[in-house]
Write a protein that holds these residues in place. Structure first.
Motif, PDB file in Angstrom:
ATOM      1  N   LYS B 400      -7.694   3.590   0.474  1.00  0.00           N
ATOM      2  CA  LYS B 400      -6.642   3.402   1.540  1.00  0.00           C
ATOM      3  C   LYS B 400      -7.245   2.205   2.589  1.00  0.00           C
ATOM      4  O   LYS B 400      -6.341   1.492   2.956  1.00  0.00           O
ATOM      5  CB  LYS B 400      -6.343   4.839   2.110  1.00  0.00           C
ATOM      6  N   ARG B 401      -8.354   2.578   2.951  1.00  0.00           N
ATOM      7  CA  ARG B 401      -8.868   1.786   3.723  1.00  0.00           C
ATOM      8  C   ARG B 401      -9.255   0.258   3.313  1.00  0.00           C
ATOM      9  O   ARG B 401      -8.936  -0.695   3.912  1.00  0.00           O
ATOM     10  CB  ARG B 401     -10.275   2.187   4.639  1.00  0.00           C
ATOM     11  N   GLY B 404      -6.354  -1.638   3.456  1.00  0.00           N
ATOM     12  CA  GLY B 404      -5.830  -2.086   4.671  1.00  0.00           C
ATOM     13  C   GLY B 404      -6.527  -3.420   5.016  1.00  0.00           C
ATOM     14  O   GLY B 404      -6.282  -3.957   5.781  1.00  0.00           O
ATOM     15  N   GLU B 410      -2.208  -2.673  -1.763  1.00  0.00           N
ATOM     16  CA  GLU B 410      -1.729  -1.347  -1.138  1.00  0.00           C
ATOM     17  C   GLU B 410      -1.239  -0.553  -2.728  1.00  0.00           C
ATOM     18  O   GLU B 410      -1.549   0.398  -2.829  1.00  0.00           O
ATOM     19  CB  GLU B 410      -0.725  -1.360  -0.208  1.00  0.00           C
TER      20      GLU B 410
END
Lengths: 77, 616
Positions: B400-401, B404, B410
């Motif tokens: 997830k990071r 980002g 994503e």
């Protein structure tokens, strides 16, 4: 002829059930260190050693009955 | 008596507290940890703040001879999700903690220099351990055993935990782990290298005669369960073959439900025939589902290790398509030594490989081209992640990071609530197991909702109801309150209501994780709330009933849920990655599995959350 416990160590899976049943039967609590049977383990190499205290052991054979892998067998001497 | 050992690493203060009252309300293990987390971890604190607390909870039946009673939960605020974090492991570590006289630990603060917490029966002390900082977990365990005594059980972190990799594990001796949710990074943030325990006391039982009866019943039920034989023979590897056949693998980052040559290289039969040497067990377990294995030919000839667990095969073998069991063994060994969760580690690498394939990340940016079935590349990446070097630094925060930081990536970050999804593709079957990924309070994970009447081959009646697959006699025999049977199976029993069963499966596993039993099928299927209530009463002298243990499980869920809500969780996060709603999942034979219906999934989640508000 006296009953004895034959140890077939290569089958041991390390579950400690023999130690636990022995401890429970003797004291009605769990104090594994005071059981008549001990399993010493080298986890990293999966090498086990079972030590039976012949003086403490009263040959009840509960450990043999509960062993799930046939590591402990009843014999005679 | 239930004893909490409180350790403040900042001040060095060590004290104990009698928390028996909590055991009577929250069962033990995971349950008490959930209550302590709610009370002790300040809202919105960073997982790496000194104020975050690392909580250790042995199950309240651990150390007795009840079958599989060996497990310990570790809870903290997760550096991976920023939410409720929890991880569970067996072996003997928790048993020794109880034998030393303690049931729970609460560790807060931060040691000035790297330290080891020694719990040597009544003697509890911190010892500086700068000389071990930087060493891997195996070296650390070896050192403690050689210098302090072979009878110490060790929970240790490796370089990944020290370097605050968000999914760092705490290793339980050499081969077992508290793997998920980054508990090792919390330990690293506290400068705590290891917790070493020597316990040679005793564990008492409140009612010996009743305990004998309970014990006989438990062994009989577990050993007579239909799943006992195959669980002993294959362990979790039983699932390896059918998941490929059905097309449920997370192959190549969830793009292929089946993989060429799977059965010949990673199937359960080849594993059992070619590698398995013998069965291994956790403390007090007659099932012995683990294996000791040996490689008999090829470049890794004579290599021996504990394993294989099917999770390792699905992660390195399917997600990264590494088509060799010895190579999978070695990838797992590196995770164990570095102290990193296998699932998240394989997931971040699979994300990277797919991003490189899609040209979102350029090989020139990372210095080499990672590919599928790339053993050497995987080892290199595992090292980079553990030491946060190069691309490893980006991956070390989880997918997830990473997404980002990398625009356009994503879609390839396969996580739920920031936690990488393991093992099985929900498109193959959107059942209790799959939907449990969404409802799980610790994020995308498969181990907190598994139906005790799961039949993988059962079909669906509609999206909310699964075919029953059990006879009325089997339903009668189930250890489950009658009112719940009606809600879940209907009257007469005709189906499995999925949202109701998710709640029940979660509550049952919460009870299991609180008493310290294992969730392997022979236990999950044969023992229920009534048994656990009676076992708790026999061992701890509590006054539980089937209804009150279930009610306690519901309260424990609420504590975890509220923990997450206070950190900002919303219902919009109960969502699968976009890929599952858009793409069909190819398999080797038959039509591809269609994408999931977002509407159906959301309906089930809404119904489930409504059911969560109902009294049992």
């Amino acid at each position: 002829m006296e009953p004895t416990i034959i140890i077939n160590i290569k089958n041991c899976c390390g579950c400690n059930l023999c130690v636990l049943f022995c401890s429970w039967r003797r004291a009605k609590y769990f104090e594994p260190g005071k059981a008549a049977i001990q399993v010493n383990k080298d986890y990293k190499r999966n090498r086990y050693q079972i030590v039976l205290d012949e003086e403490k052991c009263d040959r009840c054979m509960l450990c043999v009955a509960q062993c799930p892998t046939g590591t402990l067998l009843k014999g005679e001497k | 008596m239930t004893v909490l050992l409180k350790v403040d690493l900042t001040s060095g203060k060590i004290e104990t507290e009698d928390i028996t009252a909590l055991q009577h309300r929250y069962l033990g293990g995971l349950g008490i940890n959930s209550k302590l987390a709610a009370d002790l971890i300040p809202p919105r604190c960073s997982p790496f703040d000194e104020e975050n607390v690392l909580l250790v909870g042995t199950g309240s039946l651990v150390g007795t001879l009840l079958p599989t009673a060996s497990r310990t939960d570790i809870t903290s605020k997760s550096p991976l999700s920023g939410r409720y974090g929890s991880s569970n492991s067996g072996g003997e570590w928790g048993v020794k903690l109880r034998l030393a006289g303690y049931d729970h630990l609460a560790i807060r603060g931060k040691a000035k220099r790297p330290a080891i917490l020694y719990i040597d029966n009544g003697s509890v002390y911190l010892e500086e351990a700068a000389y071990l900082w930087g060493e891997d977990t195996w070296f650390t365990v070896d050192w403690i055993k050689e210098n302090k005594g072979n009878d110490f059980e060790v929970a240790a972190i490796g370089p990944a935990g020290e370097n605050l990799v968000a999914f760092a594990s705490i290793q339980n001796n050499y081969y077992d782990s508290w793997g998920r949710n980054g508990m090792g990074a919390v330990m690293g943030s506290k400068n705590l290298k290891a917790i070493a325990i020597r316990g040679s006391g005793k564990i008492e039982v409140a009612c010996a005669e009743y305990f004998n009866k309970i014990c006989r019943e438990a062994f009989e039920k577990v050993k007579n369960d239909d799943s006992f034989g195959w669980t002993n023979k294959y362990g979790s590897m039983i699932a390896s073959t059918p998941y490929n056949k059905i097309g449920a693998l997370p192959g190549r980052n969830f793009t292929r439900g089946a993989l060429d040559g799977w059965e010949e290289t990673r199937g359960r039969k080849i594993f059992a025939e070619k590698y398995k040497e013998k069965s291994m067990a956790c403390h007090s377990c007659p099932i012995a589902c683990s294996h000791w294995s040996k490689v008999k030919e090829g470049p890794f000839k004579n290599y021996e290790t504990k394993g294989l667990e099917v999770t390792f095969v699905f992660e390195f073998g399917a997600k990264l398509d590494i088509a060799s069991i010895p190579e999978i063994f070695k990838c797992v060994e590196l995770c164990n030594r570095m102290g990193m969760d296998v699932i998240s580690s394989a997931s971040v690498i699979a994300y990277l490989v797919e991003c490189c394939e899609k040209n979102i990340i350029k090989s020139s940016d990372i210095g080499f081209t990672p590919t599928w079935n790339d053993y050497k590349g995987t080892l290199k990446l595992l090292h980079l992640i553990a030491y946060k070097e190069g691309i490893g630094n980006v991956l070390s925060g989880g997918v997830k990071r990473a997404a980002g930081q990398i625009p356009g990536s994503e879609y390839y970050a396969m996580h739920i609530k920031g936690v990488e999804i393991p093992v099985r593709d929900p498109r193959a079957k959107c059942d209790i197991w799959s939907l449990g990924y969404l409802t799980n309070t610790r994020g995308g994970d498969h181990l907190r909702a598994r139906s005790p009447v799961e039949i993988f081959a059962a079909g669906f009646i509609d999206h909310e109801n699964e075919e029953l697959g059990l006879t009325p006699e089997q339903i009668d025999e189930l250890d489950m309150p009658p009112a719940l049977k009606e809600k879940i199976f209907g009257t007469p029993p005709s189906r499995v209501h999925i949202p109701q069963m998710i709640r029940y499966a979660e509550d049952l596993i919460t009870i299991i994780n609180s008493v310290g039993f294992c969730i392997r099928p022979p236990v999950l299927r044969s023992l229920g709330p009534d048994f656990y209530a009676r076992a708790l009463n026999a061992v701890t002298g509590s006054n539980y009933t089937a209804d009150s243990v279930l009610s306690a499980a519901g309260k424990i869920w609420e504590l975890q849920h509220h923990f997450n809500q206070r950190e900002g969780e919303t219902i919009s996060e109960y969502k699968f990655p976009e890929r599952f709603y858009r793409e069909p999942l190819p398999r080797l034979e038959g039509k591809p599995h269609p994408p999931l219906s977002e509407k159906n999934v959301q309906n089930i989640i809404e119904t489930y959350l409504k059911i969560r508000k109902e009294e049992i």
